[in-house]
Design an enzyme around this catalytic site. Structure first.
Site, mmCIF file in Angstrom:
data_model
loop_
_atom_site.group_PDB
_atom_site.id
_atom_site.type_symbol
_atom_site.label_atom_id
_atom_site.label_comp_id
_atom_site.label_asym_id
_atom_site.label_seq_id
_atom_site.Cartn_x
_atom_site.Cartn_y
_atom_site.Cartn_z
ATOM 1 N N PHE A 139 84.707 69.678 1.704
ATOM 2 C CA PHE A 139 85.026 71.052 2.082
ATOM 3 C C PHE A 139 84.100 71.411 3.258
ATOM 4 O O PHE A 139 84.114 70.694 4.238
ATOM 5 C CB PHE A 139 85.012 71.946 0.822
ATOM 6 N N ASN A 140 83.299 72.455 3.224
ATOM 7 C CA ASN A 140 82.517 72.790 4.435
ATOM 8 C C ASN A 140 81.040 72.450 4.272
ATOM 9 O O ASN A 140 80.274 73.259 3.719
ATOM 10 C CB ASN A 140 82.691 74.274 4.767
ATOM 11 N N LYS A 165 92.592 62.270 9.940
ATOM 12 C CA LYS A 165 92.126 62.098 8.552
ATOM 13 C C LYS A 165 93.300 61.706 7.660
ATOM 14 O O LYS A 165 93.167 60.833 6.792
ATOM 15 C CB LYS A 165 91.456 63.380 8.051
ATOM 16 N N GLY A 172 94.635 78.335 14.384
ATOM 17 C CA GLY A 172 94.564 77.176 13.490
ATOM 18 C C GLY A 172 93.724 77.377 12.240
ATOM 19 O O GLY A 172 93.698 76.501 11.377
ATOM 20 N N SER A 197 88.655 64.933 4.512
ATOM 21 C CA SER A 197 88.407 66.363 4.701
ATOM 22 C C SER A 197 89.424 67.192 3.941
ATOM 23 O O SER A 197 90.582 66.787 3.763
ATOM 24 C CB SER A 197 88.511 66.676 6.193
ATOM 25 N N TYR A 250 92.784 66.235 15.037
ATOM 26 C CA TYR A 250 91.642 65.836 14.190
ATOM 27 C C TYR A 250 92.090 65.698 12.734
ATOM 28 O O TYR A 250 91.852 64.675 12.088
ATOM 29 C CB TYR A 250 90.498 66.869 14.297
ATOM 30 N N ARG A 288 90.836 82.969 15.124
ATOM 31 C CA ARG A 288 90.802 81.698 15.848
ATOM 32 C C ARG A 288 92.077 80.920 15.497
ATOM 33 O O ARG A 288 92.404 80.801 14.306
ATOM 34 C CB ARG A 288 89.561 80.905 15.410
ATOM 35 N N ILE A 324 75.988 64.363 8.307
ATOM 36 C CA ILE A 324 76.156 63.932 6.912
ATOM 37 C C ILE A 324 75.614 62.510 6.747
ATOM 38 O O ILE A 324 74.994 62.174 5.735
ATOM 39 C CB ILE A 324 77.629 64.012 6.475
ATOM 40 N N LEU A 350 80.457 77.563 11.891
ATOM 41 C CA LEU A 350 79.853 78.861 11.599
ATOM 42 C C LEU A 350 78.327 78.819 11.449
ATOM 43 O O LEU A 350 77.619 79.595 12.099
ATOM 44 C CB LEU A 350 80.489 79.411 10.297
#
Ligand code: UD1
Length: 346
Positions: free
Chosen positions: A178-179, A154, A297, A125, A150, A295, A12, A200
Site C-alpha cells: 500500500f503506501n 506491475k 489518476g 503494488s 507504471y 491530481r 524499501i 505526500l
C-alpha cells in the site's frame, strides 16, 4: 545464505537489506543508482555492522545481468525491487517504464532459470486494484485496468511471473504494497527522492524543513470524512520485515502453491488531512498547505484487508501513523544536517 536484492540502495530496498542482515542473511545488492546513492551502503553498514556486497549496473542489460548470475552461484533467493515508480513520469514516458521495469524482470527470470535459483519475491503494488469495488481490499479483488503505465508494469510483471512459474520449478511471492512511508529508527536511511517529491510524506517533510514553500493538497471534494483521499500508509520497516518472512517461507518450503500474493498494509485508512494532522501533532510544526485541484489518476480511497498476510504469512504491521511521521521527520533532519542543507533546493 545469500539473497540478491535488486534496487537495494533504494528506499524499501535499503530497509529490507538491514532486516535481512539482522536475520543472518548475506546480501548482494545490484542497483544502477538511477534513483539512489552509494553512501546508503555505508549507512546500512553503520546500522547492521556489515557492508553489503554491491554491484552497480543496469538489470535491463541482458548481457551484464547474465554475466552477474554466472559469477554468483551462491544466491538462494532474489528480492526484486529495482524499478521506476513515478506515476506521472510513466504517463509521459511509457516506453521508458515498460523497457526498464519489464526487461529487467525478464533478465532476472532468465538468470533464475539458467542457474536454478528457485525463489523470487516481487515488489508489487496496491495500484493493481485501481479503485476497488469493495473496501477493505483483499487479494481476491479483481485486477482493474491500470491507470498508468507504471501500474501496468506491475500488472504485466505479475502475469509474466505467473506464466514463467507455470512452465518451471520456480516459486514467487508478490507483495502488494500500500503506501510505504517513514524511515529507520536510527534515522540513517529513509526516502530520498530526486528533485521535487511526487509523494505526500517527503513533500510534507521537505516543506516543514523549508525546502518547499507549501504543500498542495490535491482535492478536498472526495467522498471521504474530510474530503481528501484515503490511503493505507505503512511504515517501511514493517514492510521490510515482511520481505524477510517471505524469503524464509520460500526457503523453508512453507508455500501453499508456487505463486502467492499478499497485501502489505495496516488495514487502516487515513486521509491526507489525517496525515498532516499527525505530522503537526508529532513535530509541533504548523505545516503550510493549500487545497488545490485533484491530481489526475488519483483514486478516492483504498486500504488493505491484511487478514491473509496476518494469518498465512504470520506478519502484521505494528507501527502507528504517528511513528511513521516521527521517523520520517527525524530522517529529514538527519539528512539535512549530514548535507548541511537548510533552505537550499535539492
Ligand atoms: C502512488 C501509486 C502507487 C505507487 C506510489 C509510489 C497509484 C494509485 N498509486 O501512490 O502505486 O507505488 O505512488 O510512487 O497510482 N498528495 C497530495 N499532495 C502531494 C502529494 C500527494 O495531496 O503533494 C496526496 C495524493 O492525492 C494522495 C496521497 O497524497 O491522495 C498519497 O499520494 P502519494 O504519496 O503520491 O501516493 P499514491 O498516489 O497513493
Amino acid at each position: 545464505m545469500k539473497i540478491l536484492v535488486t534496487g537495494g540502495t533504494g528506499f524499501i530496498g535499503s530497509h529490507t537489506v538491514v532486516e535481512l542482515q539482522k536475520e543472518g542473511f548475506d546480501v548482494v545488492i545490484v542497483d544502477n543508482l538511477s534513483n539512489s546513492q552509494k553512501w546508503i551502503l555505508d549507512a546500512v553498514a553503520d546500522i547492521s555492522g556489515v557492508k553489503p556486497e554491491f554491484e552497480q549496473f543496469d538489470l535491463a542489460d541482458q548481457k551484464l545481468t547474465a554475466d552477474f548470475f554466472s559469477r554468483h552461484n551462491d544466491i538462494v533467493g532474489i528480492i526484486h525491487f529495482a524499478a521506476y515508480k513515478a506515476v506521472g513520469e510513466s504517463v509521459a514516458k511509457p516506453l521508458l517504464y515498460y523497457r526498464n521495469n519489464l526487461v529487467s524482470l525478464l533478465n532476472i527470470l532468465e538468470g533464475m532459470m539458467v542457474h536454478n535459483i528457485p525463489n523470487l519475491v516481487f515488489s508489487s503494488s496496491c495500484t493493481v486494484y485501481g479503485q476497488p469495488d469493495e473496501l477493505p481490499v483483499s487479494e481476491k479483488a479483481p485486477i482493474k485496468k491500470a491507470e498508468s503505465p507504471y501500474g501496468n508494469t506491475k500488472q504485466i510483471s505479475e502475469e509474466i511471473i505467473a506464466d514463467t512459474l507455470a512452465s518451471s520449478n520456480l516459486k514467487a511471492i508478490a507483495l502488494r504494497y500500500f503506501n510505504p512511508i517513514g524511515a529507520h529508527e536510527s534515522a540513517k536511511i529513509g526516502e530520498l527522492p530526486l528533485g521535487v517529491p511526487n509523494n505526500l510524506v517527503p513533500y510534507i517533510t521537505q516543506t516543514a524543513i523549508g525546502i518547499r514553500q507549501e504543500l498542495s493538497v490535491f482535492g478536498n471534494d472526495y467522498n471521504t470524512h474530510d474530503g481528501t483521499p484515503i490511503r493505507d500508509y505503512i511504515h517501511v520497516v514493517d514492510l521490510a520485515k515482511a520481505h524477510v518472512i517471505a524469503v524464509k517461507r520460500m526457503i523453508e518450503k512453507q508455500m501453499k502453491n508456487n505463486f502467492e500474493v499478499f497485501n502489505l498494509g495496516t488495514g487502516i485508512g487515513y486521509s491526507v488531512l489525517d496525515v498532516i494532522n499527525s505530522f503537526e501533532k508529532v513535530t509541533g510544526i504548523k505545516l503550510p498547505y493549500k487545497i488545490v485541484d485533484r491530481r489526475a489518476g488519483d483514486v478516492e480511497k483504498v486500504w488493505a484487508n491484511p487478514a491473509w498476510s496476518n494469518t498465512e504469512l504470520g506478519w502484521k504491521a505494528e507501527r502507528s501513523l504517528d511513528e511513521m511521521m516521527d521517523s520520517a521527520w527525524k530522517w529529514e533532519n538527519y539528512y539535512a544536517k549530514k548535507n548541511n542543507i537548510t533552505t537550499k533546493k535539492r
